[in-house]
Design an enzyme around this catalytic site. Structure first.
Site, short mmCIF file in Angstrom:
data_model
loop_
_atom_site.label_atom_id
_atom_site.label_comp_id
_atom_site.label_asym_id
_atom_site.label_seq_id
_atom_site.Cartn_x
_atom_site.Cartn_y
_atom_site.Cartn_z
N GLU A 175 77.72 86.84 35.94
CA GLU A 175 77.47 88.27 36.16
C GLU A 175 76.22 88.49 37.00
O GLU A 175 76.15 89.43 37.78
CB GLU A 175 77.33 88.94 34.78
CG GLU A 175 77.14 90.43 34.80
CD GLU A 175 77.29 91.04 33.42
OE1 GLU A 175 77.49 90.28 32.44
OE2 GLU A 175 77.20 92.28 33.31
N ASP B 90 84.26 98.18 32.41
CA ASP B 90 83.33 97.62 31.43
C ASP B 90 83.11 98.68 30.34
O ASP B 90 83.82 99.69 30.31
CB ASP B 90 82.02 97.19 32.09
CG ASP B 90 81.48 95.89 31.48
OD1 ASP B 90 81.81 95.60 30.31
OD2 ASP B 90 80.74 95.16 32.15
ZN LIG Z 1 82.12 93.09 29.51
#
Ligand SMILES: [Zn+2]
Length: 412
Positions: free
Chosen positions: A214, A314
């Protein structure tokens, strides 16, 4: 049988993407999408007719492949701008955030997502607090029960608690609820447990979700056990080195697909090649990546490798909204170097046909035999150029759909 009449049908079926002045004939599944007026008239005699009116666009329901509903109570509490600052604030405030959570709150969030056109949801469940809501939802849901735990000495307890959560989730299995598995990340789960979770997921033949690269800090920690993660890991988890590097982690996955790697913003060319070979898809959450200071995923690199990507929101811990059309709008403006109409078409595909394919779901396109998951909304003006339809749909879709069908049943 139902006949839905719409000015424009965006089928997301590569064989015929746009049908003008036609109809979707469906029961539980789509029977046909046609503009043969004679055939439509014949069908209308024995069917329920839904006329969506002037300016209407019908298309497959949207698929949000990655969210965290257990963070539905979050609004202004967390730190943004840097991944570590955000993660520290999540850990510091976790108790308070989870305390404010209730079934009613999650149900409300799911309803809002539905009104906005999301008919399938992939929800990462870390505690099991969202199970009942996911099972009661009108949408189709994939509950990704998440394995997380970085203390090697407690491996067995971590895995057995995880198995208990999976077993509980399995009790809710239905034609609308898939009980699946998620691995939190290469930095928070030991290789031994990662391998066990992959084997379990493969035996269940369900999609597998994992956060991967990420941020740059994550890459640095995985490669050299240094950088911003180091003081954080020493303090919070009493760990002074990473479990494995990024490529070792990827080598644990087999090539049988249905693996969703979420983020991958800091993945290099070799890692993207490996994901391509595994047959994995990449979940792209541009707003979350922006808010946590992670940068922007290169969609061109994915295209060159024929890796499909799915745009997702998300959770509300790293976004201000779970509206998927809104997320597509953000993506449209953030990837400013790419051809606009083509990008819009790809983005719309990423939340319909590509997302369904990546998770092995029989939805995401309006074609004979696919589930009748249909949304319909109206634009105030005409779009005469087919190539501009996805762009105008993304820009102007309203926050509430006029019609929503899931497996052919009205869901509004
Ligand atoms: Zn996530």
């Amino acid at each position: 049988m139902n006949v839905l009449l719409a000015d424009t049908i965006l089928t997301m079926n590569p064989a015929r993407e746009v049908v003008r002045g036609g109809a979707i004939v469906f029961d539980e599944n789509v029977i046909e999408v046609t503009d043969d007026l004679e055939a439509i008239e014949k069908r209308k005699k024995t069917a329920r007719v839904i006329d969506c009116g002037r300016g209407s666009i019908a298309m497959p329901g949207l698929i949000n492949a990655h969210t965290h509903l257990e963070f539905s109570g979050v609004s202004t509490e967390l730190n943004y701008g840097s991944f570590i600052a955000w993660l520290s604030s999540v850990i510091e405030k976790r108790e308070t955030l989870v305390k404010g959570l209730s079934k009613e709150l999650i149900d409300g969030v799911l309803d809002e997502m539905l009104r906005g056109g999301t008919t399938t949801i992939g929800a990462v469940s870390s505690y099991g607090f969202d199970l009942e809501s996911l099972a009661d939802a009108k949408q189709k849901t994939i509950c990704f029960n998440e394995l997380i735990g970085s203390n090697p000495a407690a491996s067995e307890q971590i895995f057995s608690a995880f198995l208990n959560r999976v077993a509980k989730s399995d009790e809710y299995r239905s034609d609308r609820f898939v009980s699946a598995i998620a691995i939190h990340s290469p930095y928070s789960v030991s290789p031994a447990l990662v391998k066990k979770a992959i084997a379990l997921s493969q035996s269940r033949k369900t999609p597998l979700s994992v956060h991967f690269l990420e941020s740059k800090s994550e890459r640095k920690w995985l490669e050299s056990s240094s950088g911003e993660f180091k003081p954080f890991f020493e303090k919070v988890f009493k760990l002074d080195s990473s479990f494995c590097n990024a490529q070792e982690f990827l080598s644990f996955f087999g090539g049988d697909g249905k693996i969703l790697f979420t983020h991958c913003v800091a993945a290099n060319d070799e890692e993207l090649d490996m994901i391509g070979k595994i047959g994995g898809a990449i979940v792209h959450c541009p707003v979350s990546n922006r808010l946590l200071g992670c940068g922007l995923l290169s969609l061109e690199k994915l295209k060159n490798r024929e890796i499909s990507y799915l745009v997702a929101t998300d959770g509300l811990s790293s976004n201000y909204s779970l509206d998927l059309f809104g997320e597509l709008r953000s993506a449209l403006f953030m990837h400013e170097g790419l051809d606009l109409p083509l990008l819009a078409r790809d983005l719309l595909r990423s939340v319909t046909d590509s997302a369904a394919k990546a998770m092995g779901l029989n939805t995401g396109r309006l074609a004979s035999g696919y589930a009748a998951d249909i949304i319909c909304f109206r634009l105030s003006g005409e779009v005469s150029d087919d190539s501009l339809l996805p762009l105008q749909a993304i820009l102007r879709a309203p926050s509430a759909m006029d019609y929503i069908f899931i497996n052919g049943e009205s869901a509004l």
